[in-house]
Design an enzyme around this catalytic site. Structure first.
Site, PDB file in Angstrom:
ATOM      1  N   CYS A 144       0.788  -1.248   0.000  1.00 37.19           N
ATOM      2  CA  CYS A 144       0.000   0.000   0.000  1.00 37.19           C
ATOM      3  C   CYS A 144       0.816   1.292   0.000  1.00 37.19           C
ATOM      4  CB  CYS A 144      -0.900   0.031   1.223  1.00 37.19           C
ATOM      5  SG  CYS A 144      -2.062  -1.317   1.241  1.00 37.19           S
ATOM      6  N   LYS A 207       6.753  -7.068   7.074  1.00 34.35           N
ATOM      7  CA  LYS A 207       6.568  -6.798   8.503  1.00 34.35           C
ATOM      8  C   LYS A 207       6.242  -8.131   9.162  1.00 34.35           C
ATOM      9  CE  LYS A 207       1.601  -5.939   8.532  1.00 34.35           C
ATOM     10  NZ  LYS A 207       0.505  -5.091   8.936  1.00 34.35           N
TER      11      LYS A 207
HETATM   12  N1  LIG Z   1      -2.696  -4.538   3.370  1.00 37.45           N
HETATM   13  C1  LIG Z   1      -3.831  -4.388   2.733  1.00 37.45           C
HETATM   14  O1  LIG Z   1      -4.285  -5.290   2.041  1.00 37.45           O
HETATM   15  C2  LIG Z   1      -4.604  -3.090   2.829  1.00 37.45           C
HETATM   16  C3  LIG Z   1      -5.790  -2.973   2.147  1.00 37.45           C
HETATM   17  C4  LIG Z   1      -6.462  -1.767   2.226  1.00 37.45           C
HETATM   18  C5  LIG Z   1      -5.977  -0.738   2.982  1.00 37.45           C
HETATM   19  N2  LIG Z   1      -4.822  -0.867   3.644  1.00 37.45           N
HETATM   20  C6  LIG Z   1      -4.321   0.293   4.370  1.00 37.45           C
HETATM   21  O2  LIG Z   1      -2.946   0.395   4.132  1.00 37.45           O
HETATM   22  C7  LIG Z   1      -2.254   0.523   5.382  1.00 37.45           C
HETATM   23  C8  LIG Z   1      -0.986  -0.273   5.325  1.00 37.45           C
HETATM   24  O3  LIG Z   1      -1.304  -1.630   5.529  1.00 37.45           O
HETATM   25  P1  LIG Z   1      -0.210  -2.757   5.649  1.00 37.45           P
HETATM   26  O4  LIG Z   1      -0.924  -4.050   5.605  1.00 37.45           O
HETATM   27  O5  LIG Z   1       0.849  -2.478   4.639  1.00 37.45           O
HETATM   28  O6  LIG Z   1       0.392  -2.706   7.136  1.00 37.45           O
HETATM   29  P2  LIG Z   1       0.954  -1.672   8.230  1.00 37.45           P
HETATM   30  O7  LIG Z   1       0.280  -0.377   8.193  1.00 37.45           O
HETATM   31  O8  LIG Z   1       0.888  -2.411   9.508  1.00 37.45           O
HETATM   32  O9  LIG Z   1       2.501  -1.571   7.866  1.00 37.45           O
HETATM   33  C9  LIG Z   1       3.020  -0.812   6.794  1.00 37.45           C
HETATM   34  C10 LIG Z   1       4.510  -0.592   6.997  1.00 37.45           C
HETATM   35  O10 LIG Z   1       4.753   0.215   8.128  1.00 37.45           O
HETATM   36  C11 LIG Z   1       5.688  -0.398   8.975  1.00 37.45           C
HETATM   37  N3  LIG Z   1       5.373  -0.151  10.380  1.00 37.45           N
HETATM   38  C12 LIG Z   1       4.337  -0.658  11.075  1.00 37.45           C
HETATM   39  N4  LIG Z   1       4.367  -0.226  12.348  1.00 37.45           N
HETATM   40  C13 LIG Z   1       5.444   0.572  12.459  1.00 37.45           C
HETATM   41  C14 LIG Z   1       6.021   1.312  13.513  1.00 37.45           C
HETATM   42  N5  LIG Z   1       5.479   1.338  14.729  1.00 37.45           N
HETATM   43  N6  LIG Z   1       7.157   2.022  13.276  1.00 37.45           N
HETATM   44  C15 LIG Z   1       7.710   2.012  12.051  1.00 37.45           C
HETATM   45  N7  LIG Z   1       7.206   1.338  10.998  1.00 37.45           N
HETATM   46  C16 LIG Z   1       6.095   0.614  11.201  1.00 37.45           C
HETATM   47  C17 LIG Z   1       5.633  -1.874   8.672  1.00 37.45           C
HETATM   48  O11 LIG Z   1       6.868  -2.510   8.942  1.00 37.45           O
HETATM   49  C18 LIG Z   1       5.298  -1.879   7.222  1.00 37.45           C
HETATM   50  O12 LIG Z   1       6.459  -1.860   6.439  1.00 37.45           O
HETATM   51  C19 LIG Z   1      -3.196   0.039   6.457  1.00 37.45           C
HETATM   52  O13 LIG Z   1      -3.013   0.806   7.617  1.00 37.45           O
HETATM   53  C20 LIG Z   1      -4.553   0.243   5.838  1.00 37.45           C
HETATM   54  O14 LIG Z   1      -5.063   1.478   6.252  1.00 37.45           O
HETATM   55  C21 LIG Z   1      -4.127  -2.042   3.587  1.00 37.45           C
END
Ligand SMILES: NC(=O)c1ccc[n+]([C@@H]2O[C@H](COP(=O)([O-])OP(=O)(O)OC[C@H]3O[C@@H](n4cnc5c(N)ncnc54)[C@H](O)[C@@H]3O)[C@@H](O)[C@H]2O)c1
Length: 327
Positions: A144, A207
């Site tokens: 994303c 992650k």
């Molecule tokens: N994954 C999906 O299929 C999807 C679908 C629709 C919407 N989304 C949206 O996209 C966003 C991203 O989703 P995602 O599944 O990629 O996961 P996520 O938001 O948990 O993680 C995205 C990235 O951020 C990093 N991260 C997480 N926590 C952190 C922290 N405390 N400090 C530093 N880095 C950190 C992770 O390592 C990862 O690389 C979601 O919050 C959601 O709103 C995701």
């Protein structure tokens, strides 16, 4: 969905000759991988965008009725379609921007005597800032963040806002810079050559708690280490199949071993790339004794006890804090 998808969908659905009239709503989802069910059951908010016409508002009300079965009404917010579509991109861009912001400061910490964990804690305790998404590391990945930011960059350029586009593009650039810094640090610490050295990669998923490797920093980092002619052994509890697909071009030079102890045995360095909880609990003494000396440990997620590993004998290189080296 790219912004303006609803407009395109509306045009397609109304292009037929039938008498059916469609209303298109925008209802972005904010679920993250690994926590999707919890995010759906108890979201921070539900956002529903519609045309602000009589029929658009009626369609919006019907969707609200469905969500109202388990979501408190104050968490269901509405807007026009454009705002709804844009909010999804902006939410992800803000989250990624926090990661790049703390990572940019980690580079400064490494040049000074500051410790990024201490800075992050002090900054995050300000209730206006908050403590989420402030862990320094090798950067964000996943399907994303990069896609949504680049979508935002494209929109800004398209609408003649080059300064705004450049601002958001820098979030992606810092993410790439952080990985390049990490790779350069491995190379420099290991006496400027990796040729023939065995490097154990702990974690390939973007992650913890997922086997997904899309846009995982591990792909770029491992590929660069391979270009330096290192021998790579990858360990991950869930992502080995995807890792093998991502690195298919390097078939001969990469081994995949699920058990971290077997993966690390005989290696010159450990490189932690995913924040799997199991890595926090590893018996590093046992691992150290099975490795070639001097043994190096690069913690790309700042998740292990660095002092403890240093005392065991490792040369430890965290992110955004001083290295602990016996050399
Ligand atoms: N994954 C999906 O299929 C999807 C679908 C629709 C919407 N989304 C949206 O996209 C966003 C991203 O989703 P995602 O599944 O990629 O996961 P996520 O938001 O948990 O993680 C995205 C990235 O951020 C990093 N991260 C997480 N926590 C952190 C922290 N405390 N400090 C530093 N880095 C950190 C992770 O390592 C990862 O690389 C979601 O919050 C959601 O709103 C995701």
């Amino acid at each position: 969905m790219p912004v303006k998808t609803a407009l395109a969908m509306g045009k397609i659905l109304s292009s037929g000759k039938g008498r059916i009239k469609f209303e298109v709503l925008s209802n972005p989802e904010f679920m993250a991988e690994g926590t999707a069910v919890g995010d759906l059951e108890n979201p921070d908010r539900v956002l529903i965008g519609s045309h602000e016409t009589k029929s658009g508002l009626k369609a919006r009300a019907q969707l609200i009725e469905i969500y109202a079965k388990w979501i408190p009404s104050k968490k269901i917010i509405t807007s026009n379609i454009w705002s709804s579509e844009l909010s999804k991109l902006v939410a992800n861009a803000f989250l990624a921007q926090r990661v790049s912001s703390i990572n940019s400061i980690s580079a400064l910490c490494e040049k000074t005597d500051a410790d990024i964990s201490e800075v992050s804690r002090a900054v995050g305790m300000d209730s206006r800032i908050g403590d989420k998404f402030l862990n320094a590391g090798i950067g964000f990945g996943g399907s994303c963040f990069k896609k949504d930011i680049l979508n935002l960059v494209y929109l800004c350029s398209y609408y003649g806002l080059p300064e705004v586009a450049a601002y958001w593009e820098s979030v992606v650039k810092i993410n790439e810079y952080q990985q390049e810094r990490f790779i350069a640090n491995i190379l420099k610490s290991m006496f400027n050559t990796l040729a023939g050295k065995k490097i154990c990669i702990l974690g390939f998923a973007f992650k913890a708690d997922t086997g997904d490797t899309r846009e995982s920093p591990a792909i770029n980092i491992t590929s660069k280490l391979l270009m330096e002619h290192a021998e790579i052994i990858i360990s991950d509890p869930k992502a080995l199949k995807n890792a093998a697909i991502d690195l298919a071009e390097n078939k001969g030079s990469v081994k995949y071993v699920e058990d971290p102890y077997r993966a690390a045995a005989g290696c010159h360095a450990l490189v932690i790339l995913t924040d799997w909880d199991l890595y926090r609990k590893l018996d590093f003494k046992r691992i150290y004794h099975s490795m070639v000396k001097p043994a190096f440990l690069f913690d790309g997620r700042n998740i292990i006890d660095h002092n403890k590993c240093f005392n065991i004998g490792f040369n430890v290189y965290p992110i955004g804090k001083p290295a602990l080296s016996h050399l």
